[in-house]
Design a protein around this motif. Structure first.
Motif, PDB file in Angstrom:
ATOM      1  N   LYS A   7       0.845  -1.187   0.000  1.00  0.00           N
ATOM      2  CA  LYS A   7       0.000   0.000   0.000  1.00  0.00           C
ATOM      3  C   LYS A   7       0.890   1.250   0.000  1.00  0.00           C
ATOM      4  N   PRO A   8       0.379   2.360  -0.442  1.00  0.00           N
ATOM      5  CA  PRO A   8       1.177   3.587  -0.406  1.00  0.00           C
ATOM      6  C   PRO A   8       1.702   3.905   0.990  1.00  0.00           C
ATOM      7  N   GLU A   9       0.945   3.539   2.015  1.00  0.00           N
ATOM      8  CA  GLU A   9       1.385   3.820   3.384  1.00  0.00           C
ATOM      9  C   GLU A   9       2.512   2.907   3.839  1.00  0.00           C
ATOM     10  N   ASP A  10       2.860   1.912   3.048  1.00  0.00           N
ATOM     11  CA  ASP A  10       4.011   1.067   3.361  1.00  0.00           C
ATOM     12  C   ASP A  10       5.324   1.707   2.916  1.00  0.00           C
ATOM     13  N   ALA A  11       5.230   2.766   2.145  1.00  0.00           N
ATOM     14  CA  ALA A  11       6.434   3.438   1.660  1.00  0.00           C
ATOM     15  C   ALA A  11       7.247   3.986   2.830  1.00  0.00           C
ATOM     16  N   ALA A  12       8.511   3.644   2.856  1.00  0.00           N
ATOM     17  CA  ALA A  12       9.380   4.044   3.964  1.00  0.00           C
ATOM     18  C   ALA A  12      10.787   3.530   3.683  1.00  0.00           C
ATOM     19  N   THR A  13      11.695   3.954   4.533  1.00  0.00           N
ATOM     20  CA  THR A  13      13.009   3.321   4.552  1.00  0.00           C
ATOM     21  C   THR A  13      12.936   2.180   5.546  1.00  0.00           C
ATOM     22  N   TYR A  14      13.307   1.001   5.107  1.00  0.00           N
ATOM     23  CA  TYR A  14      13.245  -0.203   5.938  1.00  0.00           C
ATOM     24  C   TYR A  14      14.639  -0.532   6.469  1.00  0.00           C
ATOM     25  N   TYR A  15      14.677  -0.831   7.760  1.00  0.00           N
ATOM     26  CA  TYR A  15      15.936  -1.109   8.430  1.00  0.00           C
ATOM     27  C   TYR A  15      15.923  -2.510   9.040  1.00  0.00           C
ATOM     28  N   CYS A  16      17.067  -3.143   8.955  1.00  0.00           N
ATOM     29  CA  CYS A  16      17.262  -4.423   9.612  1.00  0.00           C
ATOM     30  C   CYS A  16      17.897  -4.169  10.976  1.00  0.00           C
ATOM     31  N   HIS A  17      17.476  -4.913  11.965  1.00  0.00           N
ATOM     32  CA  HIS A  17      17.957  -4.742  13.338  1.00  0.00           C
ATOM     33  C   HIS A  17      18.166  -6.124  13.947  1.00  0.00           C
ATOM     34  N   ALA A  18      19.179  -6.228  14.797  1.00  0.00           N
ATOM     35  CA  ALA A  18      19.433  -7.500  15.467  1.00  0.00           C
ATOM     36  C   ALA A  18      19.923  -7.231  16.884  1.00  0.00           C
ATOM     37  N   ARG A  19      19.707  -8.221  17.726  1.00  0.00           N
ATOM     38  CA  ARG A  19      20.083  -8.072  19.136  1.00  0.00           C
ATOM     39  C   ARG A  19      20.671  -9.374  19.658  1.00  0.00           C
ATOM     40  N   ARG A  20      21.786  -9.278  20.342  1.00  0.00           N
ATOM     41  CA  ARG A  20      22.349 -10.438  21.043  1.00  0.00           C
ATOM     42  C   ARG A  20      23.325  -9.965  22.079  1.00  0.00           C
ATOM     43  N   TYR A  21      23.450 -10.731  23.134  1.00  0.00           N
ATOM     44  CA  TYR A  21      24.397 -10.445  24.222  1.00  0.00           C
ATOM     45  C   TYR A  21      24.226  -9.017  24.746  1.00  0.00           C
ATOM     46  N   GLY A  22      23.000  -8.513  24.731  1.00  0.00           N
ATOM     47  CA  GLY A  22      22.734  -7.177  25.235  1.00  0.00           C
ATOM     48  C   GLY A  22      23.106  -6.051  24.299  1.00  0.00           C
ATOM     49  N   LEU A  23      23.551  -6.391  23.118  1.00  0.00           N
ATOM     50  CA  LEU A  23      23.937  -5.379  22.140  1.00  0.00           C
ATOM     51  C   LEU A  23      22.938  -5.342  20.997  1.00  0.00           C
ATOM     52  N   GLN A  24      22.850  -4.177  20.387  1.00  0.00           N
ATOM     53  CA  GLN A  24      21.947  -4.008  19.256  1.00  0.00           C
ATOM     54  C   GLN A  24      22.737  -3.576  18.020  1.00  0.00           C
ATOM     55  N   TYR A  25      22.251  -4.027  16.894  1.00  0.00           N
ATOM     56  CA  TYR A  25      22.910  -3.719  15.630  1.00  0.00           C
ATOM     57  C   TYR A  25      21.866  -3.248  14.623  1.00  0.00           C
ATOM     58  N   TRP A  26      22.264  -2.258  13.867  1.00  0.00           N
ATOM     59  CA  TRP A  26      21.388  -1.723  12.826  1.00  0.00           C
ATOM     60  C   TRP A  26      22.101  -1.765  11.486  1.00  0.00           C
ATOM     61  N   GLY A  27      21.337  -2.077  10.474  1.00  0.00           N
ATOM     62  CA  GLY A  27      21.857  -1.972   9.121  1.00  0.00           C
ATOM     63  C   GLY A  27      21.435  -0.650   8.511  1.00  0.00           C
ATOM     64  N   ARG A  28      22.059  -0.297   7.428  1.00  0.00           N
ATOM     65  CA  ARG A  28      21.599   0.866   6.683  1.00  0.00           C
ATOM     66  C   ARG A  28      20.256   0.537   6.048  1.00  0.00           C
ATOM     67  N   GLY A  29      19.462   1.529   5.881  1.00  0.00           N
ATOM     68  CA  GLY A  29      18.129   1.318   5.365  1.00  0.00           C
ATOM     69  C   GLY A  29      18.081   1.071   3.871  1.00  0.00           C
ATOM     70  N   THR A  30      16.984   0.505   3.465  1.00  0.00           N
ATOM     71  CA  THR A  30      16.705   0.338   2.037  1.00  0.00           C
ATOM     72  C   THR A  30      15.335   0.955   1.770  1.00  0.00           C
ATOM     73  N   LEU A  31      15.274   1.773   0.742  1.00  0.00           N
ATOM     74  CA  LEU A  31      14.076   2.569   0.496  1.00  0.00           C
ATOM     75  C   LEU A  31      13.044   1.804  -0.315  1.00  0.00           C
ATOM     76  N   VAL A  32      11.827   1.820   0.182  1.00  0.00           N
ATOM     77  CA  VAL A  32      10.694   1.238  -0.525  1.00  0.00           C
ATOM     78  C   VAL A  32       9.732   2.359  -0.893  1.00  0.00           C
ATOM     79  N   THR A  33       9.434   2.468  -2.168  1.00  0.00           N
ATOM     80  CA  THR A  33       8.499   3.463  -2.662  1.00  0.00           C
ATOM     81  C   THR A  33       7.318   2.739  -3.288  1.00  0.00           C
ATOM     82  N   VAL A  34       6.121   3.139  -2.918  1.00  0.00           N
ATOM     83  CA  VAL A  34       4.916   2.504  -3.435  1.00  0.00           C
ATOM     84  C   VAL A  34       4.093   3.558  -4.165  1.00  0.00           C
ATOM     85  N   SER A  35       3.882   3.336  -5.441  1.00  0.00           N
ATOM     86  CA  SER A  35       3.091   4.280  -6.232  1.00  0.00           C
ATOM     87  C   SER A  35       1.630   3.857  -6.241  1.00  0.00           C
ATOM     88  N   SER A  36       0.763   4.827  -6.176  1.00  0.00           N
ATOM     89  CA  SER A  36      -0.683   4.524  -6.140  1.00  0.00           C
ATOM     90  C   SER A  36      -1.275   4.531  -7.538  1.00  0.00           C
TER      91      SER A  36
END
Length: 114
Positions: free
Chosen positions: A85-114
């Motif tokens: 849906k158009p409202e799904d358009a956003a930058t999507y990020y991957c995230h992970a957690r282990r041993y009390g630490l958090q990790y983020w990836g760079r985002g990937t852009l999703v564009t949805v045209s109506s």
């Protein structure tokens, strides 16, 4: 640990897209891996989670349309997005957690045209 998300792009409403998140570590060692998204002017929101056991959870806004999965041989987590849906358009990020630490990836852009 590095996370690399890719697979974003432009898609028409109603279409599908699959995002991938490649990790530099064994993904089975993570307590959980998640997909977040952030649209301009909005806060980052949790979209989907897969925990170490393989159990998955989703936000209400994507339940039934998105599916998170993993391939441990490739150390990669996927987000299959259907019926976009158009409202799904956003930058999507991957995230992970282990041993009390958090990790983020760079985002990937999703564009949805109506």
């Amino acid at each position: 640990v590095q996370l690399q998300a890719f697979g974003g792009g432009l898609v028409q409403a109603g279409g599908s897209l699959r995002l991938s998140c490649a990790a530099s570590a064994n993904i089975l060692t993570f307590d959980d891996m998640d997909w977040y998204r952030q649209a301009p002017g909005n806060e980052r929101e949790l979209v989907a989670t897969i925990v170490s056991s393989g159990t998955t959870t989703y936000s209400d806004s994507v339940q039934g349309r998105f599916a998170v999965s993993r391939d441990s041989a490739k150390n990669t987590v996927y987000l299959q997005m259907n019926s976009l849906k158009p409202e799904d358009a956003a930058t999507y990020y991957c995230h992970a957690r282990r041993y009390g630490l958090q990790y983020w990836g760079r985002g990937t852009l999703v564009t949805v045209s109506s």
